[in-house]
Scaffold this active site. Structure first.
Site, PDB file in Angstrom:
ATOM      1  N   ALA A 113     -47.878  11.353  40.899  1.00 26.59           N
ATOM      2  CA  ALA A 113     -48.953  10.668  40.170  1.00 26.59           C
ATOM      3  C   ALA A 113     -49.309  11.647  39.054  1.00 26.59           C
ATOM      4  O   ALA A 113     -50.024  12.620  39.272  1.00 26.59           O
ATOM      5  CB  ALA A 113     -50.147  10.375  41.064  1.00 26.59           C
ATOM      6  N   PRO A 114     -48.790  11.432  37.857  1.00 26.20           N
ATOM      7  CA  PRO A 114     -48.714  12.468  36.825  1.00 26.20           C
ATOM      8  C   PRO A 114     -50.039  12.835  36.151  1.00 26.20           C
ATOM      9  O   PRO A 114     -50.267  12.521  34.976  1.00 26.20           O
ATOM     10  CB  PRO A 114     -47.723  11.871  35.826  1.00 26.20           C
ATOM     11  CG  PRO A 114     -47.924  10.400  35.960  1.00 26.20           C
ATOM     12  CD  PRO A 114     -48.218  10.163  37.413  1.00 26.20           C
ATOM     13  N   CYS A 115     -50.873  13.550  36.867  1.00 32.66           N
ATOM     14  CA  CYS A 115     -52.139  14.000  36.290  1.00 32.66           C
ATOM     15  C   CYS A 115     -51.901  15.012  35.163  1.00 32.66           C
ATOM     16  O   CYS A 115     -52.782  15.225  34.330  1.00 32.66           O
ATOM     17  CB  CYS A 115     -53.060  14.553  37.366  1.00 32.66           C
ATOM     18  SG  CYS A 115     -52.315  15.780  38.436  1.00 32.66           S
ATOM     19  N   HIS A 116     -50.692  15.611  35.120  1.00 34.13           N
ATOM     20  CA  HIS A 116     -50.380  16.529  34.017  1.00 34.13           C
ATOM     21  C   HIS A 116     -50.323  15.803  32.678  1.00 34.13           C
ATOM     22  O   HIS A 116     -50.423  16.431  31.630  1.00 34.13           O
ATOM     23  CB  HIS A 116     -49.065  17.273  34.288  1.00 34.13           C
ATOM     24  CG  HIS A 116     -47.869  16.386  34.426  1.00 34.13           C
ATOM     25  ND1 HIS A 116     -47.558  15.745  35.612  1.00 34.13           N
ATOM     26  CD2 HIS A 116     -46.920  16.025  33.525  1.00 34.13           C
ATOM     27  CE1 HIS A 116     -46.458  15.042  35.439  1.00 34.13           C
ATOM     28  NE2 HIS A 116     -46.055  15.185  34.187  1.00 34.13           N
ATOM     29  N   ARG A 117     -50.227  14.485  32.712  1.00 37.69           N
ATOM     30  CA  ARG A 117     -50.168  13.693  31.483  1.00 37.69           C
ATOM     31  C   ARG A 117     -51.547  13.339  30.939  1.00 37.69           C
ATOM     32  O   ARG A 117     -51.653  12.629  29.946  1.00 37.69           O
ATOM     33  CB  ARG A 117     -49.363  12.410  31.721  1.00 37.69           C
ATOM     34  CG  ARG A 117     -47.906  12.673  32.062  1.00 37.69           C
ATOM     35  CD  ARG A 117     -47.130  11.403  32.310  1.00 37.69           C
ATOM     36  NE  ARG A 117     -45.819  11.719  32.863  1.00 37.69           N
ATOM     37  CZ  ARG A 117     -45.099  10.891  33.595  1.00 37.69           C
ATOM     38  NH1 ARG A 117     -45.542   9.669  33.849  1.00 37.69           N
ATOM     39  NH2 ARG A 117     -43.931  11.267  34.074  1.00 37.69           N
TER      40      ARG A 117
END
Length: 162
Positions: free
Chosen positions: A128-132
């Site tokens: 779940a790409p929270c880095h984005r």
């Protein structure tokens, strides 16, 4: 309930993958803060099929061969947190969104700060790409894996975007 885990090495350090028998529960950082993600009854298990598949897909991601994950997920959090984490799953590979854009995506523009808090508790980092998610000014902010790792992940995606 007992959860299984295994460690994998990656370009962003050692990751702890956690799953039950049906779904991935967490991807945790080597520099993980205590109690950011609450998990109990962990047992190391190199043979858990979900963990093996997660490790395979993450390896493909780090090698630039995978842009979407296909894993069963179990998101353990409040209804609001789960709503935010599901919104993260909709951010396309190689793109970014602001906290405000995530708040808009879940239909609650006034919840920008709460969105930030929920993202900070995202148990399945990278998947779940929270880095984005970036600041309104375009700067890298607030990442459980550390801003250096956030930059590595974003650069990896920028380099490998089709």
């Amino acid at each position: 309930m007992t959860l299984n885990y295994l460690y994998m090495h990656s370009p962003v350090g050692r990751l702890q993958l956690v799953a039950d028998e049906q779904a991935l529960v967490a991807v945790l950082w080597e520099c993980e803060k205590a109690n950011r993600v609450r998990l109990h009854h962990l047992v190391e298990n190199q043979n858990n099929i979900i963990l093996i598949e997660t490790q395979k897909q993450l390896s493909e991601y780090f090698q630039g061969y995978r842009q979407r994950f296909d894993l069963p997920l179990k998101l353990n959090g409040t209804d609001f947190q789960q709503q935010v984490w599901r919104a993260l799953l909709n951010i396309p590979y190689g793109e970014t969104r602001t906290y405000k854009e995530i708040a808009l995506a879940i239909g609650n523009l006034k919840a920008v700060r709460a969105v930030g808090s929920a993202i900070g508790r995202n148990p399945i980092s990278i998947i779940a790409p929270c880095h984005r998610v970036i600041g309104a000014d375009g700067k890298l902010v607030g990442f459980a894996g550390g801003l250096a790792n956030k930059e590595i992940l974003l650069n990896l995606e920028k380099t490998n975007k089709i």
